[in-house]
Structure formats: structure tokens, C-alpha cells
Design a protein around this motif. Sequence first.
Motif, PDB file in Angstrom:
ATOM      1  N   THR A 183       0.836  -1.192   0.000  1.00  0.00           N
ATOM      2  CA  THR A 183       0.000   0.000   0.000  1.00  0.00           C
ATOM      3  C   THR A 183       0.875   1.246   0.000  1.00  0.00           C
ATOM      4  O   THR A 183       2.053   1.200   0.371  1.00  0.00           O
ATOM      5  N   THR A 306      -2.726   4.423  -3.127  1.00  0.00           N
ATOM      6  CA  THR A 306      -3.438   3.424  -2.338  1.00  0.00           C
ATOM      7  C   THR A 306      -3.182   3.714  -0.867  1.00  0.00           C
ATOM      8  O   THR A 306      -2.196   4.365  -0.511  1.00  0.00           O
ATOM      9  N   MET A 308      -4.299   2.414   3.494  1.00  0.00           N
ATOM     10  CA  MET A 308      -5.035   1.604   4.465  1.00  0.00           C
ATOM     11  C   MET A 308      -5.066   2.325   5.800  1.00  0.00           C
ATOM     12  O   MET A 308      -4.125   3.050   6.139  1.00  0.00           O
ATOM     13  N   VAL A 309      -6.131   2.113   6.555  1.00  0.00           N
ATOM     14  CA  VAL A 309      -6.209   2.515   7.957  1.00  0.00           C
ATOM     15  C   VAL A 309      -6.455   1.261   8.784  1.00  0.00           C
ATOM     16  O   VAL A 309      -7.387   0.492   8.494  1.00  0.00           O
ATOM     17  N   TRP A 328     -12.774   6.925  10.884  1.00  0.00           N
ATOM     18  CA  TRP A 328     -11.607   6.499  10.105  1.00  0.00           C
ATOM     19  C   TRP A 328     -12.022   5.769   8.835  1.00  0.00           C
ATOM     20  O   TRP A 328     -11.380   5.898   7.787  1.00  0.00           O
ATOM     21  N   CYS A 332     -11.234   6.617   4.639  1.00  0.00           N
ATOM     22  CA  CYS A 332     -10.919   5.675   3.562  1.00  0.00           C
ATOM     23  C   CYS A 332     -11.891   5.811   2.400  1.00  0.00           C
ATOM     24  O   CYS A 332     -11.485   5.857   1.225  1.00  0.00           O
ATOM     25  N   LYS A 337     -10.128   4.794  -0.927  1.00  0.00           N
ATOM     26  CA  LYS A 337      -9.179   3.776  -0.453  1.00  0.00           C
ATOM     27  C   LYS A 337      -9.924   2.676   0.295  1.00  0.00           C
ATOM     28  O   LYS A 337      -9.726   2.440   1.491  1.00  0.00           O
ATOM     29  N   SER A 338     -10.771   1.985  -0.436  1.00  0.00           N
ATOM     30  CA  SER A 338     -11.561   0.878   0.094  1.00  0.00           C
ATOM     31  C   SER A 338     -12.092   0.097  -1.095  1.00  0.00           C
ATOM     32  O   SER A 338     -12.324   0.657  -2.166  1.00  0.00           O
ATOM     33  N   SER A 343      -5.855  -1.386  -0.571  1.00  0.00           N
ATOM     34  CA  SER A 343      -6.533  -0.283   0.103  1.00  0.00           C
ATOM     35  C   SER A 343      -7.624  -0.842   0.999  1.00  0.00           C
ATOM     36  O   SER A 343      -8.169  -1.913   0.733  1.00  0.00           O
ATOM     37  N   GLY A 344      -7.963  -0.064   2.054  1.00  0.00           N
ATOM     38  CA  GLY A 344      -9.106  -0.430   2.865  1.00  0.00           C
ATOM     39  C   GLY A 344      -8.903  -0.160   4.337  1.00  0.00           C
ATOM     40  O   GLY A 344      -7.822   0.231   4.783  1.00  0.00           O
ATOM     41  N   TYR A 345      -9.969  -0.373   5.087  1.00  0.00           N
ATOM     42  CA  TYR A 345      -9.942  -0.278   6.545  1.00  0.00           C
ATOM     43  C   TYR A 345      -9.859  -1.682   7.121  1.00  0.00           C
ATOM     44  O   TYR A 345     -10.517  -2.614   6.650  1.00  0.00           O
TER      45      TYR A 345
END
Length: 715
Positions: A183, A306, A308-309, A328, A332, A337-338, A343-345
Amino acid sequence: MTPTAAPVAPTTPAATDTHCPYCSLQCGMRLAPVGPAGSAPAGPPVEVLERPDFPVNRGALCGKGRTAPALLARGARLTGPLLRDRPGGPLRSASWPEALDRVAAGLARVRDEHGPDAVGVFGGGGLTNEKAYLLGKFARVVLGTANIDYNGRFCMSSAAAAHRRAFGLDRGLPFPLADLPHTGCLVLVGGNPAETMPPAVRYLRELRENGGTLIVVDPRRTRTAELADLHLQPRPGGDLALALGLLHLVIADGLLDQDFIAERTSGFAAARESAMAHWPDRVERITGVPVHQLRMAARMFGEAATGMVLTARGAEQHSKGTDTVGAWINLCLATGKSGRPYSGYGCLTGQGNGQGGREHGQKADQLPGYRSIEDPAARAHVAAVWGVPAASLPGPGVSAYELLDGLGRPGGVKALLLAGSNPAVSAPNAGQITERLRALDLLVVADLVLSETARLADVVLPVTQWAEEDGTTTNLEGRVILRRRALDPPDGVRGELWLLRELAARLGVPDGFPAEAEQAFEELRRASAGGDADYAGISYARIAAEDGVFWPCPAEGHPGTPRLFLDRYATPDGRARFAEVTHRPAAEEPDEDYPLYLTTGRVLAQYQSGAQTRRVAELNAAAPGPYVELHPRLAQRLGVADGEPLAVTSRRGRAVAPARITEAIRPDTVFMPFHWAGAGRANSLTNPALDPVSRMPEFKLCAVRVERVHREAGT
């Protein structure tokens, strides 16, 4: 002359591939017997070898994993049932028939006199899927009680609630750990994997080696924060405002992904309105994070291709934890970014089976397959698998803290079966919970050691450990893995599945509780089929052949699902939903009488309540006891020296531990690890205020005062 036969060397049994019993990585390891077959070593009967082929840890293990066999040694654990003949009397040795008869009679008496909901069950996030599944079935079919929950409620329930609200489905990570190094920008909020899951740190290092950036959000400069490109150090309780402030800046700087918002989400207008009310100067006042750092973080994340959290307990264990995670997730979604590769949480699950433990029925509001217990179709499906009328299944019970706080009270639980948990140390407001445990008519604890909670019990049942049994767990990625039995348990020890079968038979249900793990898993597959957490296509053979299988896996020919949401979300319309959230204060903020924040957490060498790790000499030597971490400016104001005992007092209790002075913490905050009982028990102080959605207690923030102990004594 007859030739003399050469002596036959004792055979050495083969090594067994299995998994570590501790955190949610569930690292692969290999166990090799110590000595030849039939020998009885004085120390641990097996040793740990690397298992480099398992993809999660690739052979790496932390100190806890390496020393895990220590509790398998003779003298390190319980080896027979214990009974208390009278309240306040000593525990004595007993046979299994006597112990089981006592438990069954006590549960039946309370149920008959006070109704089924007067009997409760409390489970743990370290239990295998099979144990969690049958524990839930036992509560609802044998006891008929609604009152079952587990200590995983204290782990990632806020993240789970936010995940389901946004995406329609909860799985800790919607992607494999192997995606992290690829990422562009990773934001880690309230997590310290360098101490809680060290083998995962290689993913953070590889991320930076690949040119990605790492942002860590934590009130302390932890070992993980030292790896970051940017460390944001907010006041405890500031994470919600921080996320809203970053979304404000992303909007203001034109870093939104408008196409993604339009095509794959709903509810952005309300989220935008809330974010715009959290301008940078306001967020700096709330959080203590300087505006220039807020702007830097927003650009680093917003401009990355890209991102991520990942959140962990530092962000989630709050009375506003669900909204914090939702904020949060909003960041994203707003930046696209999901639902895309890399990407994604995601959430860093804590306990070894914190994921699977809540999927199959040991949570108050759920049935197997992550089904709602209030859904008529779900009740009908599970009841058919169990061979009982759907109407016979109870409704939802209360959450973990509410269950524990009601023990022994009018209308509350009067008899409790507890497995795999130590709430006398790990629950918030632990002094109060200890008193509630003492108030029970009957407390039954199944554990491998005499924990602080087991010492309060009327009946203690010694159970098998990870290396002595087969079973599955589900790691933080949603990967279902298989622990294999490597050795036999001591003669006086039994597995929880056998225990539940024997108790069910004594309580009038002779069938439906297999003592063999694979049989239980086959029933779990059927019960989960069609649910959100669908294990129908997963078998022991597949897990062994494929290094684990990712759920959902609805059929044997299905490949499993390492990455969720790439095509659509699990909501009715397939769109992710923005959360409408706004900053609000913690349930308890510092004031004149209690002027400091207390936050709590883990240390590298100990685990959870310490019931296991505090019995391992190597780990105890590395982390022998609690401490109070405070900033030099605060130490100077108090006139305290490093190592001097400090009293930390909240509205609920008092703890005493040595001072540890460091610039790694904010001057307005003190930190205590929560692994110890006794005078240094951090959870004597913590606030049980609950998140209104997840029912998560506010472990990570309460108001305290700190004083030198000898001044209090007048010396």
C-alpha cells in the motif's frame, strides 16, 4: 556362538505442525518432542521449531510463542478438578464424576428455582471455533439461557459494529497481511504491534522499504511509533476528532475521489457536513496535535495512490469507539481507499481467536455464521441443525460487562460457567467485578491454570491446552487455521468439548455435543452455511492442504475469500455507508480532583491478564511487574524519582506501582500495563462506561490523580 543383537535406539515421534496459542496472528510453529518416545522430561515435553512455510509469520516467533510449551510442563498447570465444600472454605482435590455432578446439580438447582436466565455462560476469545460454537449451543439448548457473552466484547466489538454499519460485514482484515507492504500509505491508530504481535512488524518494515509511508497515531511514542514516518500524539480520547479533522483537510485540499463516492458509497453529504465542523484549529485544541502535523498527515494519506487505515484497542476501547472507527472508515471511503487492491480499513484483532470466537454463537446477540439471534430465518436455520424448535431458542442477552456487573444481583445471573477468561484482572472496574463474582451462588471455572478468577470459584475444572487438542481458530485476516494435537494431556485433564458433553448429558441432553473437534467442526459448517461467516466449504483437510482457508467459503469448490469488497459491499445495495459522526467528550474527562488521563495497554513479554505468561520464568524476568509511565515534567512536579512507588487513584479504585519516567508519553497522561493482579491491577481504575452500540467499556481513558506513596504515609 550367537551374535549379540545391537541395542534398539528409542524412536522419536515426528514433529507436529500447529500454531501459537497467543495473539491473533496465530503464527505457524512446529512442535518436536523432547527426548525419545515414552520419556518423561522434567521440563516442557515439546520444543518449538520454526515453520517457515506458514505465510503469516514465515517462521518468525516472539518470546511468548517460543516459550509457550513452558505451561505444558509438569507442575506448571492444573492436573485435577478442585471443589470448595463451603463458602470461604479451601479448594480441595476431587474426582471428575464428583466435580461434574456438583456442577450439573448446581446449574439445575439455580435454573429450576430462578429460571434459565439466572444461569450464565462467559467465554473467551482464546477458545477454538469448536469450543465457542458448542459453548453457545450449550447455553441455548441445554441451559435455555440468553445470558452468554465473552471477553472478546472487550476486544474488537467497536470495530466490528462500525465494520458492519459501513460494509454490512465484519472481518478484522478484509485483506491478507501480505497486502500491507504494497500500500502507499498506512495509518495505524491506537496499535502497537511491535509489542503486541512482533512478527507482524516485518510487514511495516517492508512497507517502508517499498516506498510506502507509515503514520502512527498514539498518545505514547511506542516501539511501533518509532518506526513511523509521522507520529501523531493526541490526547487519549482524541482519535474521533482527529479522523474528522483529517477528512476536513482532505475535502479542503481537493483530495476526494468523487467517482468512487458516487459509484460505491452512500451518505457522504452528512459525513461531509460533520467533517467541515472540525476545522484544523479546533482539532488541534481538542487533540493537542499541531495543525502542521494534521496537514502533513492529510496530504500523505490523501495523495497516496493506495492507502489503508488499521485501528486497534487504543482507538476502539472507548465509550465512542464505534463512532471513532466509523470516522476512520469515512476517511478511507472519501479518498477511494476501500474495496480496491492494497486499500481499505481493517482492525488488528487482539486475542488468538477473537475473530472466530464471535462468529459462532458465544456472543449475546449472535448465532453461528455471524447470524443475528433476532432474525427469524437465522433462528430457524440454526434450530434445524440443532434439532430443536426455533421458538425454544432464547433471545439476545446482555453484553459482557453488564452480565458481569449483574452477577448475584436481583434479576441477574446467580450461577456462572466461565471458560477461558480471567475477569478478576481483565474486566474494567475489576474490584467491583471481583465482588460480583464472590456474590454468586455457584461459580464454575474451566481453565488450565489457577487464575485469579479460578481462585474465587466453587468448582475448578482443569482443561487441555493448545498442544494437547485439535481445533480451529480464525486469525485476524479471516484465515481459518488448524491447531494439531502434539501430545497427550495429563491423566486428570479433560477437554472442554468432553466437559460440555458430560454436563449436557447430566442435564438431560445426551446427544448433540461431540467430544471430537472435527465432528464439532462438521456441525459448525452446517450451522454457519448461508451466514455472513460461512464456513460450509472449509474442512480440516482443506485447511491443512492450503495453509488455512479464508471465509466466506460457501462450498467445497469455492476458493475462499482472501479479499473482501472488491466488487461490492455486503450491504443490501452493495454500497459502503458513510457514518454520520461528530466529536464528543469521553465519559470521564480530567478535572480538579483527578487532573490526569490514564491509558492502559500491553507490554512485549506479557499477554492479556497474564494468567499464562506470568507463570513463564523467561517472560516474567523480562517484565516482572506493573509500572506507572509518566513524563519527566509530571515527575518533576510530583517530586518523584524513577522506580519510586506511585499511587494512581480514580473514582473506582487505587493502584500502586513503580514510576517509569520517559519522554515517550504526553505530560498530561500516565500509562499502566494491565497484565497484573494485586496492588498494581490497572483495571481497578478503569471506567466501565459503555459504547451505546458495541457495549465496549472505556478501558483506554479515565481521569486519575497520581501521588507519591510515602507522602501519603506521612514519611
